[in-house]
Design an enzyme around this catalytic site. Structure first.
Site, PDB file in Angstrom:
ATOM      1  CB  CYS A  23     -11.079 -26.761   6.760  1.00 22.04           C
ATOM      2  SG  CYS A  23      -9.676 -25.687   6.410  1.00 22.04           S
ATOM      3  CG  ASP A  55      -0.248  -0.056   2.520  1.00 26.02           C
ATOM      4  OD1 ASP A  55       0.991   0.072   2.557  1.00 26.02           O
ATOM      5  OD2 ASP A  55      -0.928  -0.207   3.548  1.00 26.02           O
ATOM      6  CB  SER A  56       0.211   4.667  -0.922  1.00 26.98           C
ATOM      7  OG  SER A  56      -0.875   5.047  -0.079  1.00 26.98           O
ATOM      8  CG  ASP A  65      -5.670  -5.836   1.724  1.00 25.22           C
ATOM      9  OD1 ASP A  65      -6.267  -4.999   1.028  1.00 25.22           O
ATOM     10  OD2 ASP A  65      -5.280  -5.588   2.882  1.00 25.22           O
ATOM     11  CG  HIS A  95      -9.205 -22.774  10.176  1.00 30.50           C
ATOM     12  ND1 HIS A  95      -9.698 -23.741   9.319  1.00 30.50           N
ATOM     13  CD2 HIS A  95     -10.259 -21.995  10.519  1.00 30.50           C
ATOM     14  CE1 HIS A  95     -11.006 -23.561   9.169  1.00 30.50           C
ATOM     15  NE2 HIS A  95     -11.368 -22.505   9.877  1.00 30.50           N
ATOM     16  CB  CYS A 100      -9.032 -28.465   9.526  1.00 29.74           C
ATOM     17  SG  CYS A 100      -9.768 -26.938  10.163  1.00 29.74           S
ATOM     18  CB  CYS A 103      -6.024 -25.576   6.720  1.00 29.26           C
ATOM     19  SG  CYS A 103      -6.636 -25.693   8.416  1.00 29.26           S
TER      20      CYS A 103
END
Lengths: 371, 371
Positions: free
Chosen positions: B300, B90-91, B262, B331, B305, B302
């Protein structure tokens, strides 16, 4: 189920294989400490990747939180924390004497107050074994009393109580898929240590632990005690030096015949921004690392050293990012496991005795004791 | 070097491929936030494993610590934090207006005091671009002024300044291996948003970001602004909705034509013991999970999980073990990335419009805004 086979010797040093229900341990071995059913900041997958095989967890802590009954209900410690390899629990003795708020010892057991909420609890040898059976580690410890090494009278009383408690632990033990280690005590008195080594050796246990060292005595005193105790212990039983140590301690311990070590040092140092390295113990918060593009240790094969610069790790520390602790834990644990692998190889090919002083030289910058 | 190809459409939703010097991004995409050059508690290896491709880092934070000059000297952000995939910065505008202690805006730029040590600093559009060029992310942002959405006068002033600053950013930009996105502002006023969308669209930038949303306005207001802005934006440019969002926001945003998102939410929730789940947002510290042997989300894929029970994660939280934050971050990030993969598949096969309300139903328990 728990065979211990010595596969090589080099003077008093031994290399061996200790089989457990969750796999074989190649000794000498260093066990990371997972106090509360987790080796701090690391996943089991990261632990496996850095070559850990045996993990220690603390009975005192798990009894208080989440409770050994709950761990048993959820299938035991291996399943609870998802560590499929061998595990070891201590008896709770050391923490009761070092961590609990107040304690009252009698011949039956110890009454103490939790360091978490001040609630009152009582451990006896039988209770410690029952808790450890609930937790379900492969290797469990007899309940012992750890004394101030400089208090000779107390060391004797505590040692005698430790002996009686060891007998009670043996009687109390029920599970066939666990082995019990008796614990040698006796402070820093060679006579007491001799008595204790003889008594504990006479018991019917698969392995023997040496407790009450690295608790405030000098390095010389620790070495003297090992020189007294180890020659008395039966050759056929694995020997575990509890709560030790530094890289130097591992080298010195194996040289005196020790097979198993554990210590919180690698993960504790990580929380204090410190890393083992061939240049000595580094404090990565130091400004001198701000632009240092080298890994912590150019010869280390851990994920941290293969991936990150000192400058990045310093940035994480300064920015108070938790990843710093993870990366340093990975490195410090791998450093000791790698050292132990080197030691084992040297014992196996008969070069340990020759290489020992070179190894010590390489590691003595890192040898600061943390008690 | 920065082609954006739309590969499928479903009503206003788009699926595409955005190519960058560090690899292709499959849009719509959710980017984890690595504020201080680290996605909190996770290694790059864990991030890769959970399917992250684009990572955002914050110019304001990195400028202050460790300093963009230092990052440049060490080879740029990708190399510094060892993230080999695309990155976005970002700026600094948003943090200057939301985080810095005091700030003085003029047409030239902003003078502000660091939230870390109170030291004085000045950002201008040119300075923000220079810092972002030092950091070296693939996608960089124009310096903008983010206003209180409920202050119409200020929103207009800030928007006009944002437009002038966008032109200056385009002029200041030098590196060919980075793309600049202009930022649409305008608070919650449809007319201002229309003006801003038209103006920013008229500039020669590869992509367009929508800022100043999810900063205190209602969900309805955010949707209205997207409904005003998106139809004005050129179809051919990727659209990035900054700092958004919840699972619901991703579904609603894609439906309105957004390509890139984001948000710190997944990692922030993790630090507060919360997890996305089909049952709604779970607070894993809750005593009801003490004996819960289920994973957070049975569907899930991941690491968390696939490996751990809710009971274990609760134990880690209660015992204040940092591993809890790591496991929950894994997760929560995977949950949003998985959701985005589902959305992308649905857009690609033309079923998104039909599935959208079902998806929303599945996720609306998790939709609490954290603005």
């Amino acid at each position: 189920m728990f065979d211990f086979e010595i596969t090589a010797r080099d003077a008093r040093a031994r290399a061996g294989v200790f089989s457990t229900p969750h796999g074989n341990l190649l000794t000498p071995i260093f066990a990371p400490v997972g106090t509360q059913a987790t080796v701090k900041t690391l996943t089991p997958s990261q632990l496996s990747e850095l070559g850990a095989s045996l993990v220690l967890s603390n009975t005192y802590h798990l009894y208080l939180r989440p409770g050994d009954d709950l761990v048993a209900e959820l299938g035991g410690l291996h399943r609870f924390m998802r560590w499929p390899h061998p595990m070891l629990t201590d008896s709770g003795g050391f923490q009761v004497f070092s961590l609990a708020k107040t304690r009252q010892v009698d011949d039956e057991g110890v009454t103490f107050k939790s360091h978490i909420d001040g609630s009152s609890h009582r451990f006896t040898p039988e209770r410690s074994i029952r808790i450890q059976e609930n937790l379900g580690a492969d290797i469990i410890m007899a309940f012992d009393e750890c004394s101030d090494p400089n208090d000779h009278e107390y060391s004797k009383t505590a040692m005698l109580r430790t002996h009686r408690w060891a007998e009670r632990c043996i009687k109390a033990k029920r599970r066939a898929d666990q082995v019990l280690f008796g614990i040698v005590q006796g402070g820093i008195d060679p006579d007491l240590r001799t008595d204790s080594a003889q008594f504990i050796s006479s018991l019917n246990t698969i392995g023997i632990a040496i407790g009450g060292l690295s608790v405030g005595e000098t390095k010389d005193e620790m070495h003297k005690m090992l020189d007294v105790v180890c020659p008395i212990l039966p050759e056929s039983k694995p020997r575990y030096l509890m709560g030790v140590g530094t890289p130097e301690d591992l080298i010195d311990g194996v040289a005196r015949g020790i097979d198993i070590f554990d210590c919180v040092l690698p993960t504790r140092l990580a929380r204090h921004h410190a890393a083992f390295s061939p240049e000595g113990r580094l404090n990565l918060m130091n400004a001198s690392f701000a632009r240092d593009e080298r890994p912590i240790d150019a010869y280390c094969d851990c994920y941290t050293c293969r991936t990150f610069t000192r400058a990045y790790i310093r940035h994480l520390i300064v920015a108070k990012e938790l990843l710093a602790g993870t990366l340093l834990s990975i490195h410090n644990l791998r450093a000791l496991i790698r050292l132990m692998n080197e030691i084992r190889t040297a014992v196996t090919d008969g070069s340990f005795h020759d290489k020992r002083s070179k190894m010590l030289l390489q590691w003595d910058n890192n040898a600061v004791r943390t008690g």
